[in-house]
Design an enzyme around this catalytic site. Structure first.
Site, PDB file in Angstrom:
ATOM      1  N   ARG A   9       0.853  -1.250   0.104  1.00 38.29           N
ATOM      2  CA  ARG A   9      -0.011   0.190  -0.038  1.00 38.29           C
ATOM      3  C   ARG A   9       0.937   1.389  -0.080  1.00 38.29           C
ATOM      4  O   ARG A   9       0.660   2.237  -0.740  1.00 38.29           O
ATOM      5  CB  ARG A   9      -0.976  -0.057   1.164  1.00 38.29           C
ATOM      6  CG  ARG A   9      -1.714   1.373   1.387  1.00 38.29           C
ATOM      7  CD  ARG A   9      -3.098   1.387   2.333  1.00 38.29           C
ATOM      8  NE  ARG A   9      -2.957   0.530   3.350  1.00 38.29           N
ATOM      9  CZ  ARG A   9      -2.169   0.632   4.497  1.00 38.29           C
ATOM     10  NH1 ARG A   9      -1.406   1.830   4.530  1.00 38.29           N
ATOM     11  NH2 ARG A   9      -2.328   0.019   5.452  1.00 38.29           N
ATOM     12  N   TYR A  36     -15.922  17.218 -16.166  1.00 42.02           N
ATOM     13  CA  TYR A  36     -16.268  15.934 -16.139  1.00 42.02           C
ATOM     14  C   TYR A  36     -17.407  15.270 -15.032  1.00 42.02           C
ATOM     15  O   TYR A  36     -17.091  16.154 -14.073  1.00 42.02           O
ATOM     16  CB  TYR A  36     -14.986  14.993 -16.134  1.00 42.02           C
ATOM     17  CG  TYR A  36     -15.345  13.418 -15.682  1.00 42.02           C
ATOM     18  CD1 TYR A  36     -15.909  12.759 -16.694  1.00 42.02           C
ATOM     19  CD2 TYR A  36     -14.904  12.886 -14.508  1.00 42.02           C
ATOM     20  CE1 TYR A  36     -16.320  11.523 -16.311  1.00 42.02           C
ATOM     21  CE2 TYR A  36     -15.265  11.644 -14.273  1.00 42.02           C
ATOM     22  CZ  TYR A  36     -15.924  10.794 -15.068  1.00 42.02           C
ATOM     23  OH  TYR A  36     -16.162   9.643 -14.842  1.00 42.02           O
ATOM     24  N   ASP A  85      -6.564  18.851 -15.314  1.00 43.63           N
ATOM     25  CA  ASP A  85      -7.062  17.319 -15.472  1.00 43.63           C
ATOM     26  C   ASP A  85      -6.851  17.081 -16.996  1.00 43.63           C
ATOM     27  O   ASP A  85      -7.351  17.843 -18.085  1.00 43.63           O
ATOM     28  CB  ASP A  85      -8.625  17.246 -15.289  1.00 43.63           C
ATOM     29  CG  ASP A  85      -9.011  15.735 -15.855  1.00 43.63           C
ATOM     30  OD1 ASP A  85      -8.031  15.160 -16.536  1.00 43.63           O
ATOM     31  OD2 ASP A  85      -9.817  15.402 -15.035  1.00 43.63           O
ATOM     32  N   LYS A 114      -7.455   6.192 -19.653  1.00 41.12           N
ATOM     33  CA  LYS A 114      -7.800   6.600 -20.871  1.00 41.12           C
ATOM     34  C   LYS A 114      -6.636   6.476 -21.716  1.00 41.12           C
ATOM     35  O   LYS A 114      -6.151   5.471 -22.155  1.00 41.12           O
ATOM     36  CB  LYS A 114      -8.282   8.012 -20.894  1.00 41.12           C
ATOM     37  CG  LYS A 114      -9.539   8.290 -19.790  1.00 41.12           C
ATOM     38  CD  LYS A 114     -10.660   7.365 -20.159  1.00 41.12           C
ATOM     39  CE  LYS A 114     -11.812   7.235 -19.306  1.00 41.12           C
ATOM     40  NZ  LYS A 114     -11.955   8.024 -17.835  1.00 41.12           N
TER      41      LYS A 114
HETATM   42  C1  LIG Z   1     -11.770  14.032 -17.830  1.00 41.83           C
HETATM   43  C2  LIG Z   1     -11.769  13.029 -16.762  1.00 41.83           C
HETATM   44  N1  LIG Z   1     -11.379  13.125 -15.615  1.00 41.83           N
HETATM   45  C3  LIG Z   1     -11.389  12.170 -14.720  1.00 41.83           C
HETATM   46  C4  LIG Z   1     -11.843  10.841 -15.196  1.00 41.83           C
HETATM   47  C5  LIG Z   1     -12.212  10.114 -13.893  1.00 41.83           C
HETATM   48  O1  LIG Z   1     -11.384   8.908 -14.177  1.00 41.83           O
HETATM   49  P1  LIG Z   1     -11.552   7.283 -13.738  1.00 41.83           P
HETATM   50  O2  LIG Z   1     -12.661   6.798 -14.492  1.00 41.83           O
HETATM   51  O3  LIG Z   1     -10.350   6.782 -14.072  1.00 41.83           O
HETATM   52  O4  LIG Z   1     -12.009   7.253 -12.225  1.00 41.83           O
HETATM   53  C6  LIG Z   1     -12.502  10.698 -16.299  1.00 41.83           C
HETATM   54  C7  LIG Z   1     -13.210   9.332 -16.420  1.00 41.83           C
HETATM   55  O5  LIG Z   1     -14.076   9.281 -17.686  1.00 41.83           O
HETATM   56  C8  LIG Z   1     -12.377  11.739 -17.278  1.00 41.83           C
HETATM   57  O6  LIG Z   1     -12.987  11.678 -18.250  1.00 41.83           O
END
Ligand SMILES: Cc1ncc(COP(=O)(O)O)c(C=O)c1O
Length: 379
Positions: free
Chosen positions: A48, A101, A171, A196
Protein backbone atom coordinates in the site's frame (compact mmCIF):
# COMPACT_ATOMS: atom_id res chain seq x y z
CA UNK A 1 16.13 16.08 -21.36
CA UNK A 2 15.55 13.05 -23.62
CA UNK A 3 12.70 13.04 -26.15
CA UNK A 4 9.14 12.07 -25.18
CA UNK A 5 9.13 8.52 -26.54
CA UNK A 6 12.58 7.78 -25.13
CA UNK A 7 11.28 8.78 -21.70
CA UNK A 8 8.08 6.74 -22.20
CA UNK A 9 10.09 3.61 -22.95
CA UNK A 10 12.98 4.04 -20.50
CA UNK A 11 12.11 6.37 -17.58
CA UNK A 12 11.87 4.29 -14.40
CA UNK A 13 12.40 1.15 -16.46
CA UNK A 14 16.02 0.02 -16.15
CA UNK A 15 16.52 -3.72 -16.81
CA UNK A 16 15.73 -5.69 -13.65
CA UNK A 17 18.94 -5.81 -11.53
CA UNK A 18 18.32 -9.41 -10.38
CA UNK A 19 17.43 -11.15 -13.65
CA UNK A 20 18.18 -8.67 -16.40
CA UNK A 21 14.53 -8.74 -17.49
CA UNK A 22 14.13 -5.91 -19.99
CA UNK A 23 10.54 -5.29 -18.94
CA UNK A 24 9.74 -4.18 -15.39
CA UNK A 25 8.41 -7.26 -13.53
CA UNK A 26 4.95 -7.40 -11.98
CA UNK A 27 5.96 -7.39 -8.31
CA UNK A 28 2.91 -9.28 -7.04
CA UNK A 29 3.92 -9.16 -3.40
CA UNK A 30 1.98 -7.42 -0.67
CA UNK A 31 4.97 -7.37 1.70
CA UNK A 32 8.79 -7.34 1.57
CA UNK A 33 11.31 -9.26 3.73
CA UNK A 34 13.28 -7.18 6.21
CA UNK A 35 16.89 -7.76 7.32
CA UNK A 36 16.25 -7.28 11.01
CA UNK A 37 13.54 -5.06 12.47
CA UNK A 38 13.34 -1.84 10.45
CA UNK A 39 16.09 -3.01 8.07
CA UNK A 40 14.48 -2.64 4.67
CA UNK A 41 16.41 -4.41 1.88
CA UNK A 42 15.34 -2.18 -0.95
CA UNK A 43 13.24 0.56 0.56
CA UNK A 44 10.05 -1.50 0.20
CA UNK A 45 7.97 -2.59 3.15
CA UNK A 46 4.29 -3.04 2.26
CA UNK A 47 2.59 -2.54 -1.11
CA UNK A 48 0.00 0.00 0.00
CA UNK A 49 2.86 2.35 0.85
CA UNK A 50 5.03 1.49 -2.18
CA UNK A 51 5.53 -1.28 -4.71
CA UNK A 52 8.39 -1.51 -7.27
CA UNK A 53 6.09 -1.90 -10.31
CA UNK A 54 4.12 1.14 -9.18
CA UNK A 55 7.35 3.07 -8.61
CA UNK A 56 8.41 2.39 -12.21
CA UNK A 57 5.07 3.70 -13.47
CA UNK A 58 5.26 6.77 -11.22
CA UNK A 59 8.76 7.65 -12.41
CA UNK A 60 7.67 7.24 -16.02
CA UNK A 61 4.57 9.43 -15.53
CA UNK A 62 6.62 12.15 -13.80
CA UNK A 63 9.13 12.09 -16.68
CA UNK A 64 6.33 12.31 -19.28
CA UNK A 65 4.76 15.39 -17.64
CA UNK A 66 8.14 16.95 -16.83
CA UNK A 67 7.40 16.96 -13.07
CA UNK A 68 9.46 16.06 -10.01
CA UNK A 69 6.90 13.75 -8.38
CA UNK A 70 4.51 11.18 -9.86
CA UNK A 71 1.78 9.25 -8.03
CA UNK A 72 -0.28 6.39 -9.44
CA UNK A 73 -3.77 5.65 -8.13
CA UNK A 74 -6.43 2.97 -8.48
CA UNK A 75 -8.55 5.34 -10.62
CA UNK A 76 -8.69 8.93 -11.83
CA UNK A 77 -11.34 9.68 -9.20
CA UNK A 78 -9.07 8.16 -6.54
CA UNK A 79 -6.40 10.67 -7.62
CA UNK A 80 -8.90 13.56 -7.51
CA UNK A 81 -10.13 12.52 -4.07
CA UNK A 82 -6.67 12.36 -2.51
CA UNK A 83 -5.63 15.66 -4.10
CA UNK A 84 -8.74 17.48 -2.87
CA UNK A 85 -8.39 16.02 0.64
CA UNK A 86 -4.94 17.60 0.71
CA UNK A 87 -5.83 20.93 -0.89
CA UNK A 88 -9.13 21.90 0.77
CA UNK A 89 -10.48 22.12 4.30
CA UNK A 90 -13.94 23.09 5.64
CA UNK A 91 -14.71 26.70 4.69
CA UNK A 92 -12.56 26.61 1.54
CA UNK A 93 -13.82 27.31 -1.96
CA UNK A 94 -13.09 25.64 -5.29
CA UNK A 95 -13.62 26.78 -8.85
CA UNK A 96 -14.56 24.02 -11.28
CA UNK A 97 -15.24 24.30 -15.02
CA UNK A 98 -18.86 24.89 -16.06
CA UNK A 99 -18.54 21.72 -18.17
CA UNK A 100 -16.38 19.61 -15.86
CA UNK A 101 -16.29 15.82 -16.20
CA UNK A 102 -19.46 14.56 -14.48
CA UNK A 103 -17.56 12.44 -11.95
CA UNK A 104 -15.48 15.43 -10.85
CA UNK A 105 -18.64 17.50 -10.46
CA UNK A 106 -20.25 14.70 -8.43
CA UNK A 107 -17.23 14.45 -6.11
CA UNK A 108 -17.28 18.19 -5.47
CA UNK A 109 -21.06 18.69 -5.39
CA UNK A 110 -22.09 15.56 -3.47
CA UNK A 111 -19.06 14.64 -1.34
CA UNK A 112 -16.94 17.72 -0.63
CA UNK A 113 -19.90 19.98 0.13
CA UNK A 114 -20.80 17.61 3.00
CA UNK A 115 -17.51 18.69 4.57
CA UNK A 116 -18.24 22.41 4.35
CA UNK A 117 -16.45 23.11 1.08
CA UNK A 118 -18.15 25.49 -1.40
CA UNK A 119 -17.66 25.72 -5.14
CA UNK A 120 -18.47 27.85 -8.19
CA UNK A 121 -18.79 26.66 -11.76
CA UNK A 122 -17.06 28.98 -14.23
CA UNK A 123 -16.48 29.05 -17.98
CA UNK A 124 -12.69 28.92 -17.80
CA UNK A 125 -12.42 30.20 -21.36
CA UNK A 126 -13.58 33.54 -19.83
CA UNK A 127 -10.73 34.89 -17.68
CA UNK A 128 -12.84 37.82 -16.44
CA UNK A 129 -15.50 35.37 -15.23
CA UNK A 130 -12.77 33.46 -13.37
CA UNK A 131 -11.43 36.65 -11.77
CA UNK A 132 -14.94 37.50 -10.59
CA UNK A 133 -15.41 34.03 -9.08
CA UNK A 134 -12.19 34.05 -7.02
CA UNK A 135 -12.59 34.61 -3.28
CA UNK A 136 -10.07 34.90 -0.44
CA UNK A 137 -11.04 31.29 0.46
CA UNK A 138 -10.45 29.92 -3.07
CA UNK A 139 -7.81 27.20 -2.74
CA UNK A 140 -8.20 25.40 -6.05
CA UNK A 141 -8.89 26.28 -9.67
CA UNK A 142 -9.73 22.97 -11.30
CA UNK A 143 -9.24 23.05 -15.04
CA UNK A 144 -9.92 20.53 -17.77
CA UNK A 145 -8.74 21.31 -21.27
CA UNK A 146 -10.05 20.02 -23.62
CA UNK A 147 -13.20 19.47 -21.55
CA UNK A 148 -15.31 16.34 -21.43
CA UNK A 149 -17.63 16.17 -23.40
CA UNK A 150 -17.88 19.67 -24.95
CA UNK A 151 -14.21 19.98 -25.99
CA UNK A 152 -13.93 23.48 -24.50
CA UNK A 153 -10.43 24.96 -24.37
CA UNK A 154 -8.96 26.96 -21.47
CA UNK A 155 -5.72 28.95 -21.71
CA UNK A 156 -3.56 27.28 -19.03
CA UNK A 157 -0.90 30.02 -18.96
CA UNK A 158 -3.59 32.72 -18.60
CA UNK A 159 -5.20 30.80 -15.70
CA UNK A 160 -1.81 30.51 -14.02
CA UNK A 161 -1.42 34.29 -14.21
CA UNK A 162 -4.66 35.06 -12.37
CA UNK A 163 -4.72 32.16 -9.89
CA UNK A 164 -3.23 34.16 -6.99
CA UNK A 165 -2.81 31.94 -3.90
CA UNK A 166 -5.05 29.17 -5.31
CA UNK A 167 -3.51 26.02 -6.78
CA UNK A 168 -4.11 25.41 -10.46
CA UNK A 169 -4.96 21.75 -11.11
CA UNK A 170 -5.18 20.63 -14.74
CA UNK A 171 -6.99 17.42 -15.63
CA UNK A 172 -4.91 16.48 -18.68
CA UNK A 173 -6.82 13.27 -19.45
CA UNK A 174 -8.18 14.32 -22.87
CA UNK A 175 -4.86 15.67 -24.15
CA UNK A 176 -2.44 13.16 -22.59
CA UNK A 177 1.09 14.23 -21.66
CA UNK A 178 2.14 13.81 -25.28
CA UNK A 179 -0.12 16.58 -26.56
CA UNK A 180 0.00 19.01 -23.61
CA UNK A 181 2.31 19.68 -20.65
CA UNK A 182 0.44 21.81 -18.10
CA UNK A 183 3.29 22.12 -15.54
CA UNK A 184 5.42 23.93 -18.12
CA UNK A 185 2.49 26.34 -18.67
CA UNK A 186 2.24 27.22 -14.96
CA UNK A 187 -0.07 24.55 -13.51
CA UNK A 188 0.68 23.31 -9.98
CA UNK A 189 -0.65 19.77 -10.37
CA UNK A 190 -1.51 17.61 -13.38
CA UNK A 191 -4.14 14.91 -13.02
CA UNK A 192 -4.88 11.96 -15.31
CA UNK A 193 -7.40 9.25 -15.60
CA UNK A 194 -4.73 6.86 -16.93
CA UNK A 195 -7.67 4.59 -17.76
CA UNK A 196 -7.81 6.63 -20.98
CA UNK A 197 -4.93 7.53 -23.32
CA UNK A 198 -1.99 6.66 -21.05
CA UNK A 199 -3.20 3.06 -20.59
CA UNK A 200 -4.62 3.27 -24.09
CA UNK A 201 -6.12 -0.22 -24.51
CA UNK A 202 -9.34 -0.12 -22.41
CA UNK A 203 -7.99 -2.90 -20.20
CA UNK A 204 -7.17 -1.09 -16.96
CA UNK A 205 -8.55 1.63 -14.65
CA UNK A 206 -6.07 4.02 -13.05
CA UNK A 207 -5.24 7.60 -12.15
CA UNK A 208 -2.19 9.80 -11.69
CA UNK A 209 -0.95 13.05 -10.20
CA UNK A 210 2.26 14.79 -11.25
CA UNK A 211 3.68 17.90 -9.55
CA UNK A 212 6.87 19.72 -8.63
CA UNK A 213 6.18 20.99 -5.09
CA UNK A 214 8.05 18.79 -2.55
CA UNK A 215 5.84 19.76 0.42
CA UNK A 216 2.62 19.05 -1.47
CA UNK A 217 4.07 15.76 -2.72
CA UNK A 218 4.77 14.69 0.87
CA UNK A 219 1.17 15.46 1.87
CA UNK A 220 -0.13 13.48 -1.12
CA UNK A 221 2.13 10.53 -0.25
CA UNK A 222 0.89 10.59 3.36
CA UNK A 223 -2.78 10.89 2.40
CA UNK A 224 -2.63 8.24 -0.33
CA UNK A 225 -1.05 5.80 2.11
CA UNK A 226 -3.60 6.76 4.78
CA UNK A 227 -6.66 6.20 2.60
CA UNK A 228 -5.18 3.32 0.54
CA UNK A 229 -6.13 4.58 -2.91
CA UNK A 230 -3.47 2.59 -4.80
CA UNK A 231 -3.33 0.51 -8.00
CA UNK A 232 -2.31 -3.13 -7.81
CA UNK A 233 0.98 -4.18 -9.45
CA UNK A 234 -0.68 -5.77 -12.47
CA UNK A 235 -2.68 -2.60 -13.15
CA UNK A 236 0.47 -0.50 -12.76
CA UNK A 237 2.27 -2.81 -15.21
CA UNK A 238 -0.50 -2.62 -17.82
CA UNK A 239 -0.54 1.17 -17.59
CA UNK A 240 3.24 1.31 -17.96
CA UNK A 241 3.06 -0.94 -21.01
CA UNK A 242 0.47 1.35 -22.54
CA UNK A 243 2.53 4.48 -21.84
CA UNK A 244 5.40 3.18 -23.99
CA UNK A 245 3.38 3.67 -27.20
CA UNK A 246 1.58 6.86 -26.19
CA UNK A 247 3.28 9.11 -28.76
CA UNK A 248 2.56 6.95 -31.80
CA UNK A 249 -0.99 6.33 -30.68
CA UNK A 250 -1.71 10.03 -30.10
CA UNK A 251 -0.40 10.92 -33.56
CA UNK A 252 -2.74 8.37 -35.11
CA UNK A 253 -5.70 9.35 -32.87
CA UNK A 254 -5.17 12.96 -33.98
CA UNK A 255 -4.89 12.04 -37.68
CA UNK A 256 -8.10 10.02 -37.53
CA UNK A 257 -10.05 12.54 -35.45
CA UNK A 258 -9.18 15.33 -37.90
CA UNK A 259 -10.64 13.28 -40.75
CA UNK A 260 -13.71 12.30 -38.75
CA UNK A 261 -14.33 15.93 -37.68
CA UNK A 262 -14.14 17.12 -41.29
CA UNK A 263 -16.53 14.40 -42.47
CA UNK A 264 -19.01 15.25 -39.69
CA UNK A 265 -18.84 18.96 -40.50
CA UNK A 266 -19.80 18.15 -44.10
CA UNK A 267 -22.73 15.87 -43.19
CA UNK A 268 -26.25 17.38 -43.46
CA UNK A 269 -27.55 15.51 -40.36
CA UNK A 270 -24.99 17.24 -38.11
CA UNK A 271 -25.55 20.73 -36.72
CA UNK A 272 -22.33 21.44 -34.78
CA UNK A 273 -18.97 19.69 -34.59
CA UNK A 274 -16.92 20.28 -31.44
CA UNK A 275 -13.24 19.64 -32.20
CA UNK A 276 -10.46 22.08 -31.27
CA UNK A 277 -8.63 21.23 -34.50
CA UNK A 278 -11.35 22.86 -36.61
CA UNK A 279 -10.41 26.48 -37.42
CA UNK A 280 -13.89 27.73 -36.41
CA UNK A 281 -13.67 26.20 -32.90
CA UNK A 282 -13.61 29.15 -30.41
CA UNK A 283 -10.55 27.69 -28.65
CA UNK A 284 -8.65 26.76 -31.82
CA UNK A 285 -5.92 29.42 -31.54
CA UNK A 286 -5.22 28.65 -27.87
CA UNK A 287 -5.27 24.89 -28.50
CA UNK A 288 -2.86 25.33 -31.40
CA UNK A 289 -0.52 27.22 -29.04
CA UNK A 290 -0.62 24.94 -26.01
CA UNK A 291 -1.17 21.51 -27.61
CA UNK A 292 1.09 19.59 -29.95
CA UNK A 293 -1.96 18.34 -31.90
CA UNK A 294 -5.71 18.27 -31.21
CA UNK A 295 -6.29 14.74 -29.94
CA UNK A 296 -8.77 11.96 -30.58
CA UNK A 297 -12.00 13.24 -28.97
CA UNK A 298 -14.76 14.69 -31.15
CA UNK A 299 -18.31 15.62 -30.10
CA UNK A 300 -21.19 16.73 -32.31
CA UNK A 301 -24.87 17.58 -32.12
CA UNK A 302 -27.44 15.89 -34.34
CA UNK A 303 -29.83 18.28 -36.12
CA UNK A 304 -32.93 16.15 -35.60
CA UNK A 305 -32.53 16.07 -31.78
CA UNK A 306 -32.25 13.52 -29.00
CA UNK A 307 -34.00 10.50 -30.57
CA UNK A 308 -31.90 10.86 -33.71
CA UNK A 309 -28.73 11.17 -31.59
CA UNK A 310 -29.62 7.95 -29.76
CA UNK A 311 -30.25 6.27 -33.12
CA UNK A 312 -26.81 7.32 -34.38
CA UNK A 313 -25.22 5.89 -31.22
CA UNK A 314 -27.00 2.58 -31.83
CA UNK A 315 -26.36 2.63 -35.57
CA UNK A 316 -22.58 2.33 -35.89
CA UNK A 317 -20.70 -0.93 -36.21
CA UNK A 318 -17.04 -0.05 -35.73
CA UNK A 319 -17.72 2.63 -33.13
CA UNK A 320 -18.77 0.54 -30.14
CA UNK A 321 -21.49 2.02 -27.94
CA UNK A 322 -19.67 2.32 -24.60
CA UNK A 323 -18.52 4.75 -21.94
CA UNK A 324 -14.85 5.68 -21.47
CA UNK A 325 -12.38 6.84 -24.09
CA UNK A 326 -8.75 6.87 -25.14
CA UNK A 327 -8.40 3.23 -26.21
CA UNK A 328 -7.18 1.98 -29.58
CA UNK A 329 -10.77 1.08 -30.54
CA UNK A 330 -13.35 3.71 -31.47
CA UNK A 331 -16.24 4.34 -29.08
CA UNK A 332 -19.48 6.29 -29.37
CA UNK A 333 -21.79 7.44 -26.58
CA UNK A 334 -24.64 9.74 -25.64
CA UNK A 335 -23.28 11.89 -22.76
CA UNK A 336 -26.74 13.04 -21.60
CA UNK A 337 -27.88 9.48 -20.92
CA UNK A 338 -24.51 7.88 -20.17
CA UNK A 339 -21.27 9.51 -18.92
CA UNK A 340 -22.88 12.79 -17.92
CA UNK A 341 -26.22 11.56 -16.57
CA UNK A 342 -25.05 12.67 -13.10
CA UNK A 343 -25.06 16.36 -14.16
CA UNK A 344 -28.67 16.31 -15.42
CA UNK A 345 -30.60 19.23 -13.98
CA UNK A 346 -27.42 21.05 -12.89
CA UNK A 347 -25.61 23.99 -14.51
CA UNK A 348 -23.43 21.39 -16.23
CA UNK A 349 -26.25 19.64 -18.12
CA UNK A 350 -25.22 18.82 -21.70
CA UNK A 351 -27.40 19.11 -24.85
CA UNK A 352 -29.52 15.99 -25.40
CA UNK A 353 -28.64 15.93 -29.11
CA UNK A 354 -24.94 15.58 -28.24
CA UNK A 355 -22.92 12.54 -29.30
CA UNK A 356 -19.33 11.97 -28.13
CA UNK A 357 -16.75 9.98 -30.07
CA UNK A 358 -13.48 8.55 -28.91
CA UNK A 359 -11.81 8.13 -32.27
CA UNK A 360 -9.55 5.09 -32.23
CA UNK A 361 -6.58 4.14 -34.35
CA UNK A 362 -8.36 1.95 -36.91
CA UNK A 363 -8.28 2.99 -40.58
CA UNK A 364 -9.78 6.46 -40.90
CA UNK A 365 -11.71 5.65 -44.10
CA UNK A 366 -13.54 2.81 -42.32
CA UNK A 367 -14.42 5.06 -39.39
CA UNK A 368 -15.77 7.80 -41.66
CA UNK A 369 -17.81 5.26 -43.63
CA UNK A 370 -19.28 3.80 -40.43
CA UNK A 371 -20.35 7.21 -39.10
CA UNK A 372 -21.67 8.39 -42.46
CA UNK A 373 -23.82 5.29 -42.70
CA UNK A 374 -25.30 5.85 -39.20
CA UNK A 375 -25.91 9.56 -39.90
CA UNK A 376 -27.52 8.92 -43.28
CA UNK A 377 -30.29 7.09 -41.39
CA UNK A 378 -31.30 10.29 -39.51
CA UNK A 379 -30.95 12.97 -42.19
C1 LIG B 1 -11.62 14.04 -17.88
C2 LIG B 1 -11.76 12.94 -16.89
N1 LIG B 1 -11.24 13.09 -15.66
C3 LIG B 1 -11.33 12.13 -14.72
C4 LIG B 1 -12.00 10.94 -14.99
C5 LIG B 1 -12.14 9.90 -13.90
O1 LIG B 1 -11.27 8.84 -14.13
P1 LIG B 1 -11.55 7.31 -13.69
O2 LIG B 1 -12.75 6.86 -14.46
O3 LIG B 1 -10.28 6.61 -14.08
O4 LIG B 1 -11.80 7.31 -12.24
C6 LIG B 1 -12.55 10.74 -16.25
C7 LIG B 1 -13.27 9.47 -16.54
O5 LIG B 1 -13.99 9.38 -17.52
C8 LIG B 1 -12.42 11.76 -17.22
O6 LIG B 1 -12.95 11.62 -18.45
Amino acid sequence: MKGFSTRAIHAGQEPDPTTGAVIVPIHASSTFAQDGVGGLRSGYEYSRSANPTRTALQECLAALEGGAHGFAFGSGMGASDVLLRVLVKPGDHIVIPHDAYGGTFRLVDKVLTQWGVTYSTVDLADIDALRAALRPQTRVIWCETPTNPLLGIADIAALAEVKGAARLVVDNTFASPYLQQPLALGADVVLHSTTKYVGGHSDVVGGALVLDDDGLAEQIRFTQNSVGSVPGPFDAWLTLRGAKTLAVRMERHSDNAEQVAQALAAHPAVSTVLYPGLPDHPGHAIAARQMRRFGGMVSFTVKAGKEAALKVCAGTELFTLAESLGGVESLIEHPGEMTHASVAGSALEVPDSLVRLSVGIEDAADLVEDLTHALDAVR
